[in-house]
Design a protein around this motif. Structure first.
Motif, mmCIF file in Angstrom:
data_model
loop_
_atom_site.group_PDB
_atom_site.id
_atom_site.type_symbol
_atom_site.label_atom_id
_atom_site.label_comp_id
_atom_site.label_asym_id
_atom_site.label_seq_id
_atom_site.Cartn_x
_atom_site.Cartn_y
_atom_site.Cartn_z
ATOM 1 N N GLY A 62 0.899 -1.146 0.123
ATOM 2 C CA GLY A 62 -0.027 0.053 -0.015
ATOM 3 C C GLY A 62 0.791 1.252 0.029
ATOM 4 O O GLY A 62 0.287 2.401 0.336
ATOM 5 N N LEU A 63 1.842 1.252 -0.192
ATOM 6 C CA LEU A 63 3.114 2.318 -0.420
ATOM 7 C C LEU A 63 2.601 3.070 -1.543
ATOM 8 O O LEU A 63 2.388 2.519 -2.580
ATOM 9 N N THR A 64 2.956 4.645 -1.401
ATOM 10 C CA THR A 64 2.848 5.227 -2.617
ATOM 11 C C THR A 64 4.092 5.218 -3.309
ATOM 12 O O THR A 64 5.276 4.922 -2.755
ATOM 13 N N VAL A 65 4.278 5.707 -4.718
ATOM 14 C CA VAL A 65 5.537 5.798 -5.282
ATOM 15 C C VAL A 65 6.534 6.684 -4.434
ATOM 16 O O VAL A 65 7.658 6.344 -4.418
ATOM 17 N N ARG A 66 5.982 7.748 -4.034
ATOM 18 C CA ARG A 66 7.089 8.574 -3.143
ATOM 19 C C ARG A 66 7.401 8.017 -1.990
ATOM 20 O O ARG A 66 8.732 8.195 -1.865
ATOM 21 N N GLU A 67 6.546 7.119 -1.372
ATOM 22 C CA GLU A 67 7.051 6.339 -0.089
ATOM 23 C C GLU A 67 8.206 5.522 -0.327
ATOM 24 O O GLU A 67 9.195 5.398 0.177
ATOM 25 N N VAL A 68 7.860 4.769 -1.601
ATOM 26 C CA VAL A 68 9.140 3.981 -2.005
ATOM 27 C C VAL A 68 10.296 4.611 -2.432
ATOM 28 O O VAL A 68 11.437 3.916 -1.943
ATOM 29 N N GLU A 69 10.355 5.873 -3.013
ATOM 30 C CA GLU A 69 11.420 6.441 -3.575
ATOM 31 C C GLU A 69 11.988 7.091 -2.031
ATOM 32 O O GLU A 69 13.229 6.783 -1.900
ATOM 33 N N VAL A 70 11.356 7.349 -1.245
ATOM 34 C CA VAL A 70 11.960 7.963 -0.047
ATOM 35 C C VAL A 70 12.780 6.603 0.675
ATOM 36 O O VAL A 70 13.892 6.765 1.338
ATOM 37 N N LEU A 71 11.954 5.444 0.871
ATOM 38 C CA LEU A 71 12.328 4.246 1.601
ATOM 39 C C LEU A 71 13.707 3.946 0.893
ATOM 40 O O LEU A 71 14.729 3.371 1.647
ATOM 41 N N ARG A 72 13.686 4.017 -0.387
ATOM 42 C CA ARG A 72 14.947 3.486 -0.950
ATOM 43 C C ARG A 72 16.250 4.364 -0.591
ATOM 44 O O ARG A 72 17.255 4.119 -0.335
ATOM 45 N N LEU A 73 16.100 5.685 -0.393
ATOM 46 C CA LEU A 73 17.057 6.499 -0.074
ATOM 47 C C LEU A 73 17.372 6.379 1.271
ATOM 48 O O LEU A 73 18.616 6.568 1.663
ATOM 49 N N VAL A 74 16.540 6.248 2.176
ATOM 50 C CA VAL A 74 16.779 5.832 3.554
ATOM 51 C C VAL A 74 17.682 4.584 3.490
ATOM 52 O O VAL A 74 18.608 4.697 4.300
ATOM 53 N N ALA A 75 17.469 3.550 2.860
ATOM 54 C CA ALA A 75 18.340 2.475 2.908
ATOM 55 C C ALA A 75 19.513 2.715 2.507
ATOM 56 O O ALA A 75 20.595 1.943 2.688
ATOM 57 N N ILE A 89 12.086 17.865 -2.629
ATOM 58 C CA ILE A 89 10.989 18.365 -1.783
ATOM 59 C C ILE A 89 11.399 18.597 -0.488
ATOM 60 O O ILE A 89 12.796 18.602 0.024
ATOM 61 N N ALA A 90 10.663 19.528 0.507
ATOM 62 C CA ALA A 90 11.043 19.883 1.867
ATOM 63 C C ALA A 90 11.273 18.810 2.570
ATOM 64 O O ALA A 90 11.029 17.605 2.729
ATOM 65 N N GLU A 91 12.212 18.822 3.645
ATOM 66 C CA GLU A 91 12.623 18.112 4.804
ATOM 67 C C GLU A 91 11.299 17.532 5.514
ATOM 68 O O GLU A 91 11.340 16.247 5.876
ATOM 69 N N THR A 92 10.587 18.454 5.788
ATOM 70 C CA THR A 92 9.268 18.082 6.537
ATOM 71 C C THR A 92 8.508 16.887 5.640
ATOM 72 O O THR A 92 7.745 16.415 6.262
ATOM 73 N N THR A 93 8.409 17.364 4.279
ATOM 74 C CA THR A 93 7.526 16.201 3.509
ATOM 75 C C THR A 93 8.365 15.031 3.402
ATOM 76 O O THR A 93 7.737 14.030 3.471
ATOM 77 N N VAL A 94 9.560 15.073 3.604
ATOM 78 C CA VAL A 94 10.328 13.659 3.773
ATOM 79 C C VAL A 94 9.841 13.008 4.940
ATOM 80 O O VAL A 94 9.490 11.769 5.219
ATOM 81 N N ILE A 98 8.142 9.207 5.497
ATOM 82 C CA ILE A 98 8.770 8.327 6.229
ATOM 83 C C ILE A 98 7.764 7.784 7.304
ATOM 84 O O ILE A 98 7.598 6.575 7.273
ATOM 85 N N ASN A 99 7.014 8.680 8.078
ATOM 86 C CA ASN A 99 6.165 8.441 8.847
ATOM 87 C C ASN A 99 4.912 7.425 8.422
ATOM 88 O O ASN A 99 4.459 6.486 8.765
ATOM 89 N N ASN A 100 4.315 8.096 7.125
ATOM 90 C CA ASN A 100 3.268 7.251 6.374
ATOM 91 C C ASN A 100 3.805 5.844 6.138
ATOM 92 O O ASN A 100 2.996 4.891 6.549
ATOM 93 N N ALA A 101 4.875 5.722 5.731
ATOM 94 C CA ALA A 101 5.460 4.297 5.275
ATOM 95 C C ALA A 101 5.736 3.572 6.359
ATOM 96 O O ALA A 101 5.294 2.514 6.585
#
Length: 122
Positions: A62-75, A89-94, A98-101
């Motif tokens: 159920g992740l969004t495309v952007r959540e997947v992109e963010v998680l890849r970069l976290v990894a 994107i803004a750091e607060t958006t990141v 992350i919180n949603n994912a």
């Protein structure tokens, strides 16, 4: 202080080699191509290989495309600020992504997120 003795013939040989390399580079550029030194080429390839992860084609759990992109970069070990810069994107958006994912897939920290991304997203 160290003194290095170099003979004139060695200097001329090195100068001639440098001049011939320059002539080759000018010819390449004149033909509409570009040229880089080996060191620059190596750095460019390294940067490009790190810069762009593969495009997102499927979003598990159920992740969004952007959540997947963010998680890849976290990894990959990027900070929230670095992720924001990479995705424009803004750091607060990141942080929101992350919180949603984390909520969607039951993660508690970045270490778990990196393991999840390694197993399911990379």
């Amino acid at each position: 202080m160290r003194v290095v003795v170099v003979d004139d013939q060695q200097l001329m040989r090195e100068g001639l080699v440098a001049l011939l390399d320059l002539v080759d580079d000018v010819e390449v550029v004149g033909d509409g191509q570009s040229t880089f030194s080996a060191a620059v080429s190596r750095r460019l390839v390294d940067a490009l290989s790190r810069a762009a992860p593969p495009p997102v084609t499927a979003c598990p759990d159920g992740l969004t495309v952007r959540e997947v992109e963010v998680l890849r970069l976290v990894a990959r070990g990027l900070s929230n600020a670095e992720i924001g810069s990479a995705l424009f994107i803004a750091e607060t958006t990141v942080k929101t992504h992350i919180n949603n994912a984390f909520a969607k897939i039951g993660l508690r920290n970045r270490t778990e997120a990196a393991a999840y991304a390694r197993d399911k997203l990379l």
